[in-house]
Scaffold this motif. Structure first.
Motif, PDB file in Angstrom:
ATOM      1  N   ASN A  59     -11.991 -40.573  14.372  1.00  9.90           N
ATOM      2  CA  ASN A  59     -13.103 -41.174  13.488  1.00  9.90           C
ATOM      3  C   ASN A  59     -14.133 -41.830  14.531  1.00  9.90           C
ATOM      4  O   ASN A  59     -13.577 -42.416  15.512  1.00  9.90           O
ATOM      5  CB  ASN A  59     -12.575 -42.204  12.717  1.00  9.90           C
ATOM      6  N   PRO A  60     -15.414 -41.963  14.033  1.00 11.73           N
ATOM      7  CA  PRO A  60     -16.318 -42.636  15.176  1.00 11.73           C
ATOM      8  C   PRO A  60     -15.963 -44.086  15.119  1.00 11.73           C
ATOM      9  O   PRO A  60     -15.432 -44.730  14.175  1.00 11.73           O
ATOM     10  CB  PRO A  60     -17.492 -42.288  14.381  1.00 11.73           C
ATOM     11  N   LEU A  61     -16.411 -44.774  16.081  1.00 13.81           N
ATOM     12  CA  LEU A  61     -15.879 -46.230  16.431  1.00 13.81           C
ATOM     13  C   LEU A  61     -17.411 -46.949  16.510  1.00 13.81           C
ATOM     14  O   LEU A  61     -18.405 -46.492  16.673  1.00 13.81           O
ATOM     15  CB  LEU A  61     -15.450 -46.389  17.664  1.00 13.81           C
ATOM     16  N   ALA A 139     -14.946 -50.643  19.454  1.00 13.16           N
ATOM     17  CA  ALA A 139     -13.589 -51.362  19.131  1.00 13.16           C
ATOM     18  C   ALA A 139     -13.219 -51.023  17.668  1.00 13.16           C
ATOM     19  O   ALA A 139     -14.124 -51.542  16.720  1.00 13.16           O
ATOM     20  CB  ALA A 139     -13.484 -52.941  19.112  1.00 13.16           C
ATOM     21  N   PRO A 140     -12.396 -50.464  17.361  1.00 12.28           N
ATOM     22  CA  PRO A 140     -11.778 -50.183  15.886  1.00 12.28           C
ATOM     23  C   PRO A 140     -10.850 -51.673  15.784  1.00 12.28           C
ATOM     24  O   PRO A 140     -10.737 -52.262  16.511  1.00 12.28           O
ATOM     25  CB  PRO A 140     -10.937 -49.077  15.911  1.00 12.28           C
ATOM     26  N   SER A 141     -10.782 -51.791  14.609  1.00 11.74           N
ATOM     27  CA  SER A 141      -9.850 -52.846  14.116  1.00 11.74           C
ATOM     28  C   SER A 141      -8.348 -52.722  14.979  1.00 11.74           C
ATOM     29  O   SER A 141      -7.935 -51.592  15.061  1.00 11.74           O
ATOM     30  CB  SER A 141      -9.280 -52.995  12.847  1.00 11.74           C
ATOM     31  N   ALA A 223     -14.522 -41.854   5.077  1.00 15.47           N
ATOM     32  CA  ALA A 223     -13.627 -41.404   6.202  1.00 15.47           C
ATOM     33  C   ALA A 223     -14.557 -40.199   6.759  1.00 15.47           C
ATOM     34  O   ALA A 223     -14.316 -39.230   6.463  1.00 15.47           O
ATOM     35  CB  ALA A 223     -12.583 -40.932   5.703  1.00 15.47           C
ATOM     36  N   PRO A 224     -15.402 -40.669   7.804  1.00 21.64           N
ATOM     37  CA  PRO A 224     -16.480 -39.681   8.441  1.00 21.64           C
ATOM     38  C   PRO A 224     -15.442 -38.547   8.948  1.00 21.64           C
ATOM     39  O   PRO A 224     -16.043 -37.283   9.089  1.00 21.64           O
ATOM     40  CB  PRO A 224     -17.232 -40.177   9.347  1.00 21.64           C
ATOM     41  N   GLY A 225     -14.194 -38.773   9.340  1.00 19.86           N
ATOM     42  CA  GLY A 225     -13.736 -37.791  10.098  1.00 19.86           C
ATOM     43  C   GLY A 225     -13.408 -36.638   8.860  1.00 19.86           C
ATOM     44  O   GLY A 225     -12.970 -35.392   9.493  1.00 19.86           O
TER      45      GLY A 225
HETATM   46  O1  TXA Z   1     -15.346 -55.786  11.439  1.00 21.00           O
HETATM   47  C1  TXA Z   1     -15.189 -54.791  11.622  1.00 21.00           C
HETATM   48  O2  TXA Z   1     -15.877 -53.824  11.629  1.00 21.00           O
HETATM   49  C2  TXA Z   1     -14.218 -54.400  12.854  1.00 21.00           C
HETATM   50  C3  TXA Z   1     -14.200 -55.393  13.997  1.00 21.00           C
HETATM   51  C4  TXA Z   1     -13.237 -55.137  15.174  1.00 21.00           C
HETATM   52  O3  TXA Z   1     -15.470 -55.327  14.377  1.00 21.00           O
HETATM   53  N1  TXA Z   1     -13.911 -53.083  13.222  1.00 21.00           N
HETATM   54  C5  TXA Z   1     -13.673 -51.865  12.294  1.00 21.00           C
HETATM   55  O4  TXA Z   1     -13.491 -50.869  13.158  1.00 21.00           O
HETATM   56  O5  TXA Z   1     -13.435 -52.062  11.311  1.00 21.00           O
HETATM   57  P1  TXA Z   1     -12.990 -49.424  12.378  1.00 21.00           P
HETATM   58  O6  TXA Z   1     -12.990 -48.481  13.455  1.00 21.00           O
HETATM   59  O7  TXA Z   1     -11.646 -49.927  11.918  1.00 21.00           O
HETATM   60  O8  TXA Z   1     -13.864 -49.294  11.268  1.00 21.00           O
HETATM   61  C6  TXA Z   1     -15.092 -48.557  11.670  1.00 21.00           C
HETATM   62  C7  TXA Z   1     -15.693 -47.621  10.442  1.00 21.00           C
HETATM   63  C8  TXA Z   1     -14.837 -46.401  10.100  1.00 21.00           C
HETATM   64  O9  TXA Z   1     -14.683 -46.279   8.818  1.00 21.00           O
HETATM   65  C9  TXA Z   1     -15.811 -45.506  10.658  1.00 21.00           C
HETATM   66  O10 TXA Z   1     -15.541 -44.158  10.183  1.00 21.00           O
HETATM   67  C10 TXA Z   1     -17.219 -46.052  10.374  1.00 21.00           C
HETATM   68  O11 TXA Z   1     -17.040 -47.310  10.748  1.00 21.00           O
HETATM   69  N2  TXA Z   1     -18.176 -45.387  11.181  1.00 21.00           N
HETATM   70  C11 TXA Z   1     -18.362 -45.576  12.722  1.00 21.00           C
HETATM   71  N3  TXA Z   1     -19.271 -45.038  13.124  1.00 21.00           N
HETATM   72  C12 TXA Z   1     -19.886 -44.249  12.130  1.00 21.00           C
HETATM   73  C13 TXA Z   1     -20.803 -43.497  11.883  1.00 21.00           C
HETATM   74  N4  TXA Z   1     -21.492 -42.901  12.900  1.00 21.00           N
HETATM   75  N5  TXA Z   1     -21.364 -43.057  10.689  1.00 21.00           N
HETATM   76  C14 TXA Z   1     -20.433 -43.299   9.638  1.00 21.00           C
HETATM   77  N6  TXA Z   1     -19.402 -44.490   9.823  1.00 21.00           N
HETATM   78  C15 TXA Z   1     -19.232 -44.753  10.975  1.00 21.00           C
END
Ligand code: TXA
Ligand code: MG
Length: 326
Positions: A59-61, A139-141, A223-225
């Motif tokens: 999944n993208p971060l 940074a993902p959670s 869930a972009p994945g």
């Molecule tokens: O509060 C937050 O956003 C926390 C803190 C650590 O900043 N981070 C977080 O990251 O929740 P994560 O990876 O758990 O969730 C990020 C979400 C994912 O559902 C991912 O699919 C979406 O963001 N995402 C990231 N890049 C994307 C993109 N280019 N297009 C669409 N969705 C994207």
């Protein structure tokens, strides 16, 4: 509590920045939840995040930056995105925008997409870390895939089950809920994930935001994945190949002696290392495309650890292309 958890004073923030510069990972507090961070410009560092999280998909971060100026190095923010960033950053808002060409972000952090999720976190420790590091942090959670996001350093430690060696303790998170994600990469603004910033506050500033679209499935975050919009090579892929056939290029893994006479050839990892292979995946596919490969035979990748995410991506790339993709 144990010695992986360090009180986030100036010394420890400096040490954390050093760890990041060395390609390592740091768990750090944001105002929403704790994040598992690494250099967003390094495929190798980002691959470690995916390995640690145990996600079966790439999944993208979110790329975390100190401020709007830093965000603009990596993404193209249109006037609506700039309005939102000026009003709500630093804070619990993530903006998905077009990637800036040549911005230098890791392909793996973006999961091969041409968009990038950007956020300037408000937590003072996150801000201090970003400034000490001087670059963007993917940074993902800081939880294992499918588990709850941690809101204290101890929770993050437990959630990572010892997988994160360096944890900056900045106290409990104020918001305690992930950031609100807005896509500003098309005609209309779209809510991709409800989160710590209420939609009402956003609408007051930019008007309409589509709250339910094809990419918000019920209450689940997008869930972009699972989307098919990820980078797929132009070439056709044949997976689990023992060797290339006539006219096929070769994407190898592990020690092999396969020499295609005329067709291009790459290896994901000559020594059979899955972290290295994940880091090389998107770049290798792009390189084979650029070299004019029509068909690519891909060596078997073990279905374990990061190999599961690599195989997931390869299977998507090998699947018949939907007609809307043509
Ligand atoms: O509060 C937050 O956003 C926390 C803190 C650590 O900043 N981070 C977080 O990251 O929740 P994560 O990876 O758990 O969730 C990020 C979400 C994912 O559902 C991912 O699919 C979406 O963001 N995402 C990231 N890049 C994307 C993109 N280019 N297009 C669409 N969705 C994207
Ligand atoms: Mg998460």
């Amino acid at each position: 509590m144990d010695d992986r958890i360090r009180a986030a004073d100036a010394n420890m923030i400096g040490a954390a920045a050093e760890t990041l510069r060395g390609g390592g990972m740091v768990v750090f507090p944001t105002e929403t939840v704790y994040g598992l961070g690494a250099d967003a410009r390094s495929d190798r560092a980002v691959a470690k995040i995916f390995e640690t999280k145990g996600r079966p998909q790439f999944n993208p971060l979110i790329a975390h930056v100190a401020d709007l100026a830093a965000a603009q190095k990596y993404g193209v923010l249109d006037p609506r995105a700039v309005t939102l960033a000026e009003r709500f950053w630093p804070g619990p808002l993530t903006l998905v925008v077009k990637r800036r060409a040549g911005g230098g972000l890791s392909d793996l952090a973006c999961a091969g997409l041409d968009t990038i999720a950007l956020r300037a976190p408000a937590h003072p420790v996150a801000q201090a870390l970003l400034r000490a590091f001087g670059g963007p942090l993917a940074a993902p959670s800081a939880n294992l895939s499918g588990k709850l996001s941690p809101t204290t350093a101890a929770d993050a430690d437990a959630a990572m089950r010892g997988g994160a060696p360096f944890i900056l303790d900045g106290g409990p998170c104020d918001v305690g809920l992930e950031s609100t994600i807005i896509a500003a990469d098309g005609d209309e603004l779209r809510l991709l994930r409800p989160g710590g910033l209420p939609l009402e506050a956003l609408r007051e500033n930019v008007g309409a935001i589509a709250s339910a679209g094809p990419i918000v499935a019920g209450e689940r975050p997008q869930a972009p994945g699972a989307l098919e919009s990820h980078y797929a090579p132009d070439a056709r892929l044949r997976l689990n190949a023992a060797a290339p056939e006539q006219g096929e290029s070769w994407l190898g893994f592990g020690p092999d002696q396969i020499l295609t006479e005329t067709a291009p050839r790459r290896s994901l990892s000559p020594r059979g290392d899955l972290v290295e292979a994940a880091a090389n995946l998107f770049a290798s596919l792009r390189a084979l495309d650029a070299a004019g490969a029509d068909r690519i035979a891909v060596a078997p990748i073990p279905e374990k650890g990061l190999g599961r995410a690599i195989n997931d991506r390869l299977r998507r790339a090998a699947a018949p292309r939907p007609s809307y993709d043509v």
